[in-house]
Design a protein around this motif. Sequence first.
Motif, short mmCIF file in Angstrom:
data_model
loop_
_atom_site.label_atom_id
_atom_site.label_comp_id
_atom_site.label_asym_id
_atom_site.label_seq_id
_atom_site.Cartn_x
_atom_site.Cartn_y
_atom_site.Cartn_z
N LYS A 129 -7.88 -2.18 2.86
CA LYS A 129 -8.79 -3.06 3.03
C LYS A 129 -8.60 -3.20 4.74
CE LYS A 129 -8.68 -7.94 3.77
NZ LYS A 129 -7.48 -8.13 4.57
N CYS A 130 -7.65 -3.00 5.26
CA CYS A 130 -7.33 -2.99 6.77
C CYS A 130 -7.87 -1.77 7.28
CB CYS A 130 -6.02 -3.04 7.10
SG CYS A 130 -5.48 -4.84 6.83
N TYR A 131 -7.75 -0.59 6.62
CA TYR A 131 -8.14 0.78 6.86
C TYR A 131 -9.56 0.62 7.11
CZ TYR A 131 -8.95 5.69 6.98
OH TYR A 131 -9.48 6.96 7.46
N ARG A 132 -10.50 0.28 6.13
CA ARG A 132 -11.82 -0.08 6.18
C ARG A 132 -12.39 -0.77 7.49
NH1 ARG A 132 -11.28 -0.33 0.54
NH2 ARG A 132 -11.46 -2.43 0.68
N TYR A 168 0.92 -1.24 -0.13
CA TYR A 168 -0.07 0.00 0.03
C TYR A 168 0.74 1.30 0.09
CZ TYR A 168 0.90 1.08 4.96
OH TYR A 168 1.70 1.35 6.06
N MET A 169 0.16 2.35 -0.43
CA MET A 169 0.99 3.62 -0.29
C MET A 169 0.75 4.31 0.98
SD MET A 169 2.59 4.15 -3.14
CE MET A 169 3.00 6.05 -3.36
N LYS A 170 1.69 4.39 1.68
CA LYS A 170 1.56 5.02 3.29
C LYS A 170 1.51 6.46 2.95
CE LYS A 170 3.54 6.07 7.54
NZ LYS A 170 4.68 5.78 8.49
N ASN A 171 0.58 7.14 3.72
CA ASN A 171 0.49 8.77 3.92
C ASN A 171 0.43 9.11 5.20
OD1 ASN A 171 -2.34 8.47 4.39
ND2 ASN A 171 -2.89 7.91 2.26
N SER A 172 -0.09 10.32 5.46
CA SER A 172 -0.20 10.65 6.73
C SER A 172 -1.31 10.46 7.43
CB SER A 172 -0.03 12.37 6.69
OG SER A 172 -0.98 12.90 6.06
N VAL A 173 -2.47 9.80 6.79
CA VAL A 173 -3.60 9.25 7.59
C VAL A 173 -3.75 8.19 7.60
CG1 VAL A 173 -6.15 9.43 7.23
CG2 VAL A 173 -4.95 11.42 6.25
N ARG A 174 -3.26 7.16 6.76
CA ARG A 174 -3.31 5.81 6.72
C ARG A 174 -1.70 5.08 6.98
NH1 ARG A 174 -7.51 4.68 2.08
NH2 ARG A 174 -9.14 5.99 2.58
N ASP A 175 -1.76 4.18 7.84
CA ASP A 175 -0.50 3.50 7.97
C ASP A 175 -0.94 1.88 7.83
OD1 ASP A 175 -2.03 2.99 10.31
OD2 ASP A 175 -0.56 3.27 11.79
N LEU A 179 -14.27 -0.93 13.18
CA LEU A 179 -14.20 -1.35 14.52
C LEU A 179 -14.23 0.11 15.29
CD1 LEU A 179 -11.43 -3.75 14.78
CD2 LEU A 179 -13.56 -4.02 15.88
N PHE A 180 -13.71 1.11 14.82
CA PHE A 180 -13.58 2.41 15.21
C PHE A 180 -15.19 2.99 15.76
CE2 PHE A 180 -14.15 7.15 15.66
CZ PHE A 180 -13.05 7.51 16.49
N ASP A 181 -15.86 2.84 14.66
CA ASP A 181 -17.43 3.16 14.80
C ASP A 181 -17.94 2.26 15.91
OD1 ASP A 181 -17.16 5.09 12.60
OD2 ASP A 181 -18.15 3.73 11.35
N LYS A 182 -17.64 1.03 16.18
CA LYS A 182 -18.14 0.26 17.00
C LYS A 182 -17.85 0.64 18.44
CE LYS A 182 -18.71 -4.82 18.17
NZ LYS A 182 -18.48 -6.37 17.58
#
Length: 134
Positions: free
Chosen positions: A24-27, A13-20, A32-35
């Motif tokens: 797929k794992c971000y979604r 994946y392309m790492k950026n300042s928001v996603r590490d 999980l965050f919503d839960k």
Amino acid sequence: MDLLNCPNCGMLYMKNSVRDVCDKCYREEEALFDKVYNFLRKQENRASRIERVSEVTGAPEKLLYKWVKRGRLHTAHFPNLGYPCDRCGKIIREGKLCEECTTGIKGELDMFDKEQERLEQLHKSIYYAQDRRR
């Protein structure tokens, strides 16, 4: 941006300042965050500790620590949440180190500075002693 392997699943994946993590794992993390957030929003759950939140929601403690550290879960609203001190592992609410580790490191640095000064004075006295012999 860097091309990296996702630490969760290993996909590129392309790492950026928001996603590490990868998309797929971000979604999955966002679901999980919503839960977790829905659980914590209930008045009776606001004082829950990380262990309890993890147990009820299924979110790994490591992920909960990440959200607290990044400010997504505010300790002002959820007073029993925190993350481990980078040095000793004690649960903290801000920064990278707990108060005890910060104080300990400052003390160690002060001792180091005093030792450096002592060595400099010793070096100067040796230098002058050698200089006088010439």
